[in-house]
Design a protein around this motif. Sequence first.
Motif, PDB file in Angstrom:
ATOM      1  N   LEU A 128     -14.720  19.884  -0.943  1.00 17.91           N
ATOM      2  CA  LEU A 128     -13.323  19.950  -0.504  1.00 17.91           C
ATOM      3  C   LEU A 128     -13.228  20.093   1.008  1.00 17.91           C
ATOM      4  N   GLN A 129     -12.041  19.725   1.528  1.00 15.26           N
ATOM      5  CA  GLN A 129     -11.795  19.779   2.971  1.00 15.26           C
ATOM      6  C   GLN A 129     -12.079  21.187   3.517  1.00 15.26           C
ATOM      7  N   LYS A 130     -11.668  22.190   2.794  1.00 15.89           N
ATOM      8  CA  LYS A 130     -11.996  23.568   3.216  1.00 15.89           C
ATOM      9  C   LYS A 130     -12.869  24.176   2.142  1.00 15.89           C
ATOM     10  N   LYS A 145      -5.463  10.651   2.255  1.00 15.63           N
ATOM     11  CA  LYS A 145      -6.926  10.607   2.093  1.00 15.63           C
ATOM     12  C   LYS A 145      -7.408  11.613   1.037  1.00 15.63           C
ATOM     13  N   THR A 146      -6.935  12.848   1.168  1.00 18.73           N
ATOM     14  CA  THR A 146      -7.368  13.866   0.201  1.00 18.73           C
ATOM     15  C   THR A 146      -6.828  13.543  -1.198  1.00 18.73           C
ATOM     16  N   THR A 147      -5.622  13.049  -1.249  1.00 14.17           N
ATOM     17  CA  THR A 147      -5.051  12.653  -2.547  1.00 14.17           C
ATOM     18  C   THR A 147      -5.908  11.572  -3.204  1.00 14.17           C
ATOM     19  N   LEU A 160     -17.043  13.609   0.310  1.00 11.38           N
ATOM     20  CA  LEU A 160     -17.061  14.661   1.330  1.00 11.38           C
ATOM     21  C   LEU A 160     -15.801  14.549   2.181  1.00 11.38           C
ATOM     22  N   ASP A 161     -14.928  15.561   2.056  1.00 10.83           N
ATOM     23  CA  ASP A 161     -13.646  15.520   2.761  1.00 10.83           C
ATOM     24  C   ASP A 161     -13.794  16.240   4.104  1.00 10.83           C
ATOM     25  N   GLU A 162     -13.855  15.475   5.192  1.00 10.19           N
ATOM     26  CA  GLU A 162     -14.033  15.998   6.554  1.00 10.19           C
ATOM     27  C   GLU A 162     -15.160  17.032   6.618  1.00 10.19           C
TER      28      GLU A 162
HETATM   29 MG    MG Z   1      -6.850  15.680   3.904  1.00  2.97          MG
END
Ligand code: MG
Length: 243
Positions: A79-81, A43-45, A155-157
Amino acid sequence: MNSVLRLENISHAFGQQPIFDNLYMSVANNTVVSIVGASGVGKTTLFNIAAGLLTPWAGRVFINGVDTTGQAGTVGYMLQKDLLLPFKTVFDNIALPLTLQGFSKAKIADIVNPQLASFGLQGLEHQYPQALSGGQRQRAALLRTYLSDNPIMLLDEPFSALDFVTKDEMYHWFSQLQKRLQLTCLIITHDIDEAIYLSDELYVLKGSPAIFTQKFSIPKDEGFLDSQAYLQLKKQILTAIQS
Ligand SMILES: [Mg+2]
Ligand SMILES: Nc1ncnc2c1ncn2[C@@H]1O[C@H](COP(=O)(O)OP(=O)(O)O)[C@@H](O)[C@H]1O
């Protein structure tokens, strides 16, 4: 409907590890699309590819019909974080993309100040991030992403670090904001309730290499979230992810 983001025939691998095989998707203007899938599926990729931070082995990324494959700076990306910088004030954290674009202090204030209330941050702008609640920090990160002023936000998580009461408030707030500002968003989430609540469409990413195995349209009728049909849809999505 016009698609703001279109991914065409995306294939990718990291060394010997295949990630995507001929993946296709699109996000229409003024809609929210969610991607759900197991951890490590890619997913992030996929977001990094859509954001132009990673060039896929094959396939193209289009933003508003323009080929932006491998070209950064074309989407808002949270980003996720996506941590706020602890040594900068909330205002300076939010203003970061504008500062990087070289806007004057006065211009930045003109852009940021009118948005603080909508993002529930008025009066907090001179604080440092550690003085804010999790929900407030998340809204600051969202405002920063919004101010990058691109046609789509990835929007990643975005809500995964929040407790469930805060999450619920954020869903409600975000959904109103999205309608009012007519945002186009692609969201990665682990949470099916969140995906159903926030999105118009939901894609299930699955396999190795991964493809979108199913796509669901989410009904937006009043009362849907309290209906039997909602529970059925949730079950169908769970089955699609797990089977
Ligand atoms: Mg991810
Ligand atoms: N830069 C990279 N180099 C090598 N492997 C990577 C890289 N980025 C991600 N991967 C691998 O690709 C797979 C998908 O990762 P990721 O996109 O982060 O998954 P997800 O976001 O769905 O949890 C994982 O196996 C991960 O280890």
